[in-house]
Design an enzyme around this catalytic site. Sequence first.
Site, PDB file in Angstrom:
ATOM      1  N   SER A 287       0.052  -5.478  -1.567  1.00  5.47           N
ATOM      2  CA  SER A 287      -0.989  -4.724  -0.762  1.00  5.47           C
ATOM      3  C   SER A 287      -1.793  -3.879  -1.765  1.00  5.47           C
ATOM      4  O   SER A 287      -1.361  -3.438  -2.709  1.00  5.47           O
ATOM      5  CB  SER A 287      -0.002  -3.947   0.216  1.00  5.47           C
ATOM      6  OG  SER A 287      -0.595  -2.911   0.617  1.00  5.47           O
TER       7      SER A 287
ATOM      8  N   TYR B 201       7.536   1.926   1.466  1.00  2.20           N
ATOM      9  CA  TYR B 201       7.026   0.585   1.610  1.00  2.20           C
ATOM     10  C   TYR B 201       5.984   0.282   0.488  1.00  2.20           C
ATOM     11  O   TYR B 201       6.396  -0.960  -0.173  1.00  2.20           O
ATOM     12  CB  TYR B 201       6.135   0.492   2.916  1.00  2.20           C
ATOM     13  CG  TYR B 201       5.173  -0.597   2.983  1.00  2.20           C
ATOM     14  CD1 TYR B 201       5.651  -1.723   3.271  1.00  2.20           C
ATOM     15  CD2 TYR B 201       3.626  -0.016   2.744  1.00  2.20           C
ATOM     16  CE1 TYR B 201       4.432  -2.607   3.300  1.00  2.20           C
ATOM     17  CE2 TYR B 201       2.780  -1.195   2.939  1.00  2.20           C
ATOM     18  CZ  TYR B 201       3.181  -2.215   2.990  1.00  2.20           C
ATOM     19  OH  TYR B 201       2.185  -3.348   2.969  1.00  2.20           O
TER      20      TYR B 201
ATOM     21  N   LYS C  43       6.427  -2.927  -2.570  1.00  5.78           N
ATOM     22  CA  LYS C  43       5.627  -3.923  -2.916  1.00  5.78           C
ATOM     23  C   LYS C  43       5.262  -3.865  -4.437  1.00  5.78           C
ATOM     24  O   LYS C  43       5.258  -4.913  -5.219  1.00  5.78           O
ATOM     25  CB  LYS C  43       4.082  -3.570  -2.357  1.00  5.78           C
ATOM     26  CG  LYS C  43       4.132  -3.835  -0.925  1.00  5.78           C
ATOM     27  CD  LYS C  43       4.236  -5.369  -0.303  1.00  5.78           C
ATOM     28  CE  LYS C  43       4.329  -5.590   1.129  1.00  5.78           C
ATOM     29  NZ  LYS C  43       4.748  -6.882   1.474  1.00  5.78           N
TER      30      LYS C  43
HETATM   31  N1  UFG Z   1      -6.616   5.755  12.021  1.00  4.78           N
HETATM   32  C1  UFG Z   1      -7.119   6.485  12.935  1.00  4.78           C
HETATM   33  N2  UFG Z   1      -6.243   6.528  14.047  1.00  4.78           N
HETATM   34  C2  UFG Z   1      -5.212   5.702  14.327  1.00  4.78           C
HETATM   35  C3  UFG Z   1      -4.778   4.834  13.280  1.00  4.78           C
HETATM   36  C4  UFG Z   1      -5.599   4.701  12.042  1.00  4.78           C
HETATM   37  O1  UFG Z   1      -8.061   7.094  13.017  1.00  4.78           O
HETATM   38  O2  UFG Z   1      -4.553   5.645  15.448  1.00  4.78           O
HETATM   39  C5  UFG Z   1      -7.529   5.663  10.578  1.00  4.78           C
HETATM   40  C6  UFG Z   1      -6.986   6.034   9.376  1.00  4.78           C
HETATM   41  O3  UFG Z   1      -6.950   7.418   9.339  1.00  4.78           O
HETATM   42  C7  UFG Z   1      -7.727   5.278   8.408  1.00  4.78           C
HETATM   43  C8  UFG Z   1      -8.081   3.945   8.975  1.00  4.78           C
HETATM   44  O4  UFG Z   1      -7.999   4.308  10.616  1.00  4.78           O
HETATM   45  O5  UFG Z   1      -8.587   6.025   7.942  1.00  4.78           O
HETATM   46  C9  UFG Z   1      -6.994   2.738   8.978  1.00  4.78           C
HETATM   47  O6  UFG Z   1      -5.763   3.182   9.157  1.00  4.78           O
HETATM   48  P1  UFG Z   1      -4.574   1.958   9.362  1.00  4.78           P
HETATM   49  O7  UFG Z   1      -3.307   2.665   9.831  1.00  4.78           O
HETATM   50  O8  UFG Z   1      -4.878   0.784  10.127  1.00  4.78           O
HETATM   51  O9  UFG Z   1      -4.375   1.464   7.931  1.00  4.78           O
HETATM   52  P2  UFG Z   1      -4.334   2.027   6.433  1.00  4.78           P
HETATM   53  O10 UFG Z   1      -5.433   1.942   5.476  1.00  4.78           O
HETATM   54  O11 UFG Z   1      -3.683   3.332   6.601  1.00  4.78           O
HETATM   55  O12 UFG Z   1      -2.897   1.034   6.081  1.00  4.78           O
HETATM   56  C10 UFG Z   1      -3.010  -0.257   5.753  1.00  4.78           C
HETATM   57  C11 UFG Z   1      -1.881  -0.962   6.002  1.00  4.78           C
HETATM   58  C12 UFG Z   1      -0.534  -0.606   5.282  1.00  4.78           C
HETATM   59  C13 UFG Z   1      -1.109  -0.624   3.689  1.00  4.78           C
HETATM   60  C14 UFG Z   1      -2.269   0.232   3.532  1.00  4.78           C
HETATM   61  C15 UFG Z   1      -3.056  -0.211   1.910  1.00  4.78           C
HETATM   62  O13 UFG Z   1      -1.383  -0.608   7.399  1.00  4.78           O
HETATM   63  O14 UFG Z   1       0.350  -1.421   4.999  1.00  4.78           O
HETATM   64  O15 UFG Z   1      -3.424  -0.377   4.523  1.00  4.78           O
HETATM   65  O16 UFG Z   1      -4.406   0.086   1.674  1.00  4.78           O
HETATM   66  F1  UFG Z   1      -0.381  -0.232   2.608  1.00  4.78           F
END
Ligand code: UFG
Length: 337
Positions: free
Chosen positions: A124, A152, A156
């Site tokens: 990841s 997590y 990785k």
């Molecule tokens: N976000 C919101 N509201 C939500 C969920 C997310 O505004 O309800 C925003 C977050 O703040 C972020 C973006 O949407 O800016 C993406 O969030 P995600 O939770 O979809 O994804 P992340 O980038 O936080 O995490 C993902 C994977 C992880 C991994 C990570 C690595 O879920 O498994 O990328 O970069 F580790």
Amino acid sequence: MKILVAGGAGYIGSHTIVELYKSGHTVVAVDNLYNAKLKSIKNVEKILKRPVPFYKIDCTDKKRLEKVFAKEKLDAVIMFQGYKAVGESVKKPIAYYRNNIDSALTIIELMDKYNVHNIMFSSSATVYGKNAKSPIKEDSDALKLNDITSPYGETKAMIEKILVDKANADKKFKVVLLRYFNPVGAHDSGLIGEDPNGTPNNLMPYIAKVATGKLPYLKVYGDDYKTKDGTGVRDYIHVVDLALGHVAALKCYKNKKKNTFIYNLGTGKGTSVLDLVKAYEKATGRKVKYKIVERRAGDVDRLYCDPKKAKTELGWDAKYDIVDMCRTSYNFEINNK
Ligand code: UFG
């Protein structure tokens, strides 16, 4: 090749099985169904119009997994098994270390015993930590800072290290590490997709529930990031493109010059939360209500990759755009309820 797909009933595993068969490979799938349903294997069979050998086995259960290695003559293993929720890993670190590391070690030991030398690992972008400068390259200096933000993510990075150490010690062993950015979307058939238990943590599955009226509104975590509209920017990649990245990476096993390969799998394009909301509305004609709320702990402004290495060395490139990702996500959401 005949490939053991560990975690084959999950979101990325199931899409990869489809593309492996379509490219002429065969598969043996195993999954403990902790975070996946047998239905996804049945639906893969529907898409492919053929049976997919499947064993309900936990990959930390060496005795039962060994039976699969003894019975099937495998050429390679792709490891998708593992717990994957960032927030949950902070609350249950030991379960994450035990399950993710133990299952990887069990698989590697069995590969040794049964002379299977080709392994691919579902890693990841999280291994780059919170200080990586986008666009991120595979050899980013951020890796040295070791500022990973969750157990997590640590699992990785640890499994990557275990595999690289093994490859250094045993030149027959060929390791491919694939660092995913943000996988989203679903198969065009609407039969397989991301189906998290409970309320989704990730953006796209959450939007899907808002668009279909199952959740009232999206909480946008912060609009004061240093990005064009203040919301977080990520590199969303369609899960079918990601699956095809695995198929393309199988060619590493033919390389006689080296035995460790690392690739980012992303589009290289940054999309903000509000861009994604707009794209979802455009792709589906449904309204996605949202409210701006406080930032979520641990989030960064922007995270996107430099995808050139995979393009140059594997001849792989992401084809689906953001609107396709939204359309297929919605199609899966309405098909599965
Ligand atoms: N976000 C919101 N509201 C939500 C969920 C997310 O505004 O309800 C925003 C977050 O703040 C972020 C973006 O949407 O800016 C993406 O969030 P995600 O939770 O979809 O994804 P992340 O980038 O936080 O995490 C993902 C994977 C992880 C991994 C990570 C690595 O879920 O498994 O990328 O970069 F580790």
